[in-house]
Design a protein around this motif. Structure first.
Motif, PDB file in Angstrom:
ATOM      1  N   ILE A   2       0.871  -1.162   0.000  1.00  0.00           N
ATOM      2  CA  ILE A   2       0.000   0.000   0.000  1.00  0.00           C
ATOM      3  C   ILE A   2       0.915   1.221   0.000  1.00  0.00           C
ATOM      4  O   ILE A   2       1.810   1.352   0.806  1.00  0.00           O
ATOM      5  CB  ILE A   2      -0.881   0.022   1.241  1.00  0.00           C
ATOM      6  CG1 ILE A   2      -1.704  -1.243   1.280  1.00  0.00           C
ATOM      7  CG2 ILE A   2      -1.742   1.236   1.249  1.00  0.00           C
ATOM      8  CD1 ILE A   2      -2.534  -1.369   2.460  1.00  0.00           C
ATOM      9  N   PRO A   3       0.639   2.068  -0.914  1.00  0.00           N
ATOM     10  CA  PRO A   3       1.485   3.257  -0.943  1.00  0.00           C
ATOM     11  C   PRO A   3       1.207   4.155   0.249  1.00  0.00           C
ATOM     12  O   PRO A   3       0.081   4.277   0.713  1.00  0.00           O
ATOM     13  CB  PRO A   3       1.112   3.940  -2.226  1.00  0.00           C
ATOM     14  CG  PRO A   3      -0.144   3.335  -2.679  1.00  0.00           C
ATOM     15  CD  PRO A   3      -0.315   2.028  -1.971  1.00  0.00           C
ATOM     16  N   ASP A   4       2.266   4.815   0.738  1.00  0.00           N
ATOM     17  CA  ASP A   4       2.161   5.724   1.898  1.00  0.00           C
ATOM     18  C   ASP A   4       1.856   7.121   1.397  1.00  0.00           C
ATOM     19  O   ASP A   4       2.725   7.871   1.007  1.00  0.00           O
ATOM     20  CB  ASP A   4       3.474   5.684   2.677  1.00  0.00           C
ATOM     21  CG  ASP A   4       3.341   6.422   3.977  1.00  0.00           C
ATOM     22  OD1 ASP A   4       2.206   6.658   4.453  1.00  0.00           O
ATOM     23  OD2 ASP A   4       4.395   6.811   4.558  1.00  0.00           O
ATOM     24  N   ILE A   5       0.628   7.405   1.407  1.00  0.00           N
ATOM     25  CA  ILE A   5       0.184   8.711   0.926  1.00  0.00           C
ATOM     26  C   ILE A   5      -0.376   9.447   2.144  1.00  0.00           C
ATOM     27  O   ILE A   5      -1.311   8.983   2.778  1.00  0.00           O
ATOM     28  CB  ILE A   5      -0.877   8.576  -0.164  1.00  0.00           C
ATOM     29  CG1 ILE A   5      -0.321   7.794  -1.304  1.00  0.00           C
ATOM     30  CG2 ILE A   5      -1.372   9.930  -0.587  1.00  0.00           C
ATOM     31  CD1 ILE A   5      -1.305   7.474  -2.351  1.00  0.00           C
ATOM     32  N   ASN A   6       0.195  10.582   2.379  1.00  0.00           N
ATOM     33  CA  ASN A   6      -0.252  11.417   3.487  1.00  0.00           C
ATOM     34  C   ASN A   6      -0.928  12.635   2.923  1.00  0.00           C
ATOM     35  O   ASN A   6      -0.314  13.490   2.310  1.00  0.00           O
ATOM     36  CB  ASN A   6       0.942  11.827   4.365  1.00  0.00           C
ATOM     37  CG  ASN A   6       0.484  12.502   5.636  1.00  0.00           C
ATOM     38  OD1 ASN A   6      -0.706  12.635   5.882  1.00  0.00           O
ATOM     39  ND2 ASN A   6       1.438  12.919   6.413  1.00  0.00           N
ATOM     40  N   LEU A   7      -2.208  12.676   3.073  1.00  0.00           N
ATOM     41  CA  LEU A   7      -2.987  13.781   2.539  1.00  0.00           C
ATOM     42  C   LEU A   7      -3.109  14.931   3.549  1.00  0.00           C
ATOM     43  O   LEU A   7      -3.590  16.004   3.194  1.00  0.00           O
ATOM     44  CB  LEU A   7      -4.369  13.286   2.128  1.00  0.00           C
ATOM     45  CG  LEU A   7      -4.375  12.257   1.021  1.00  0.00           C
ATOM     46  CD1 LEU A   7      -5.788  11.771   0.793  1.00  0.00           C
ATOM     47  CD2 LEU A   7      -3.800  12.798  -0.254  1.00  0.00           C
ATOM     48  N   ILE A   8      -2.674  14.735   4.729  1.00  0.00           N
ATOM     49  CA  ILE A   8      -2.755  15.791   5.750  1.00  0.00           C
ATOM     50  C   ILE A   8      -1.520  16.662   5.588  1.00  0.00           C
ATOM     51  O   ILE A   8      -0.392  16.195   5.567  1.00  0.00           O
ATOM     52  CB  ILE A   8      -2.803  15.192   7.166  1.00  0.00           C
ATOM     53  CG1 ILE A   8      -4.009  14.278   7.296  1.00  0.00           C
ATOM     54  CG2 ILE A   8      -2.834  16.286   8.192  1.00  0.00           C
ATOM     55  CD1 ILE A   8      -4.075  13.548   8.596  1.00  0.00           C
ATOM     56  N   PRO A   9      -1.778  17.946   5.447  1.00  0.00           N
ATOM     57  CA  PRO A   9      -0.640  18.841   5.271  1.00  0.00           C
ATOM     58  C   PRO A   9       0.185  18.961   6.557  1.00  0.00           C
ATOM     59  O   PRO A   9      -0.320  18.814   7.653  1.00  0.00           O
ATOM     60  CB  PRO A   9      -1.273  20.174   4.900  1.00  0.00           C
ATOM     61  CG  PRO A   9      -2.659  20.103   5.382  1.00  0.00           C
ATOM     62  CD  PRO A   9      -3.051  18.648   5.428  1.00  0.00           C
ATOM     63  N   LYS A  10       1.439  19.237   6.380  1.00  0.00           N
ATOM     64  CA  LYS A  10       2.330  19.395   7.541  1.00  0.00           C
ATOM     65  C   LYS A  10       2.042  20.743   8.204  1.00  0.00           C
ATOM     66  O   LYS A  10       1.857  21.746   7.530  1.00  0.00           O
ATOM     67  CB  LYS A  10       3.792  19.328   7.099  1.00  0.00           C
ATOM     68  CG  LYS A  10       4.187  17.968   6.637  1.00  0.00           C
ATOM     69  CD  LYS A  10       5.650  17.924   6.357  1.00  0.00           C
ATOM     70  CE  LYS A  10       6.046  16.545   5.915  1.00  0.00           C
ATOM     71  NZ  LYS A  10       7.464  16.434   5.681  1.00  0.00           N
TER      72      LYS A  10
END
Length: 195
Positions: A2-10
């Motif tokens: 599963i790709p690690d996609i972080n949609l939450i902005p830093k």
């Protein structure tokens, strides 16, 4: 996988806020330390000045105590006391003695007199109590004195004076020893006895 996609902005704003808070806290700490260091050195300088002033005052106190000790002789003689009394009393004494002796009734004896700046204390022996009252009334009518006060009246017979008091002798009339204090009328005395 599963790709690690972080949609939450830093959130970098929170890091900048915390940096600002740390910088502000550091500045306040430095200001507080600077204030404490400044107060410490100011207090230290004041303590040094106060210690110097204290040592100067102690030296002055010791010098004044030495001066006071040299100025206060302890009963060195009656000449110095007489000079101090003469400087303190500024009225002529002869007219007062003449007035005291001139008003005495016959058969009376002036034993002692002492002068103070405002009054005269006298000790006189009389034959009777009526002589005492006559003399006191003469003194109260005198212009040289403002007021007179009888301090004590003691009677002493001839045997008591000699120390032989074997038995009572009714032929001997006791003498009256009187202590009187007279307040001086300084204005009348200063004008030379003229009103």
């Amino acid at each position: 996988m599963i790709p690690d996609i972080n949609l939450i902005p830093k959130l970098e704003k929170s890091q900048q806020g915390s940096k600002f808070l740390y910088i502000l806290l550091g500045i306040i700490t430095l200001l507080a330390l600077t204030l404490l260091i400044w107060q410490y050195f100011t207090a230290w300088v004041e303590i040094v000045e106060l210690q110097r002033e204290e040592s100067n005052l102690i030296a002055q106190r010791d010098q004044l105590n030495i001066d006071l000790a040299t100025l206060q002789p302890g009963n060195e003689g009656s000449l110095e006391q007489s000079l101090q009394f003469v400087e303190m009393v500024s009225y002529p004494i002869s007219p007062l003695i003449n007035e005291i002796q001139g008003l005495q009734p016959s058969n009376s004896y002036l034993r002692n007199y002492t002068f103070s700046p405002e009054s005269v204390s006298i000790s006189i022996d009389f034959e009777t109590l009526s002589d005492v009252s006559t003399y006191v009334s003469r003194l109260s009518n005198s212009s040289y004195f403002i007021d007179g006060q009888v301090l004590s009246i003691t009677s002493s017979g001839l045997g008591e004076e000699l120390g032989t008091d074997d038995e009572t002798d009714f032929d001997v009339i006791p003498r009256q020893s009187v202590e009187i204090t007279l307040l001086i009328n300084e204005t009348y005395l200063a004008t030379g006895g003229v009103q």
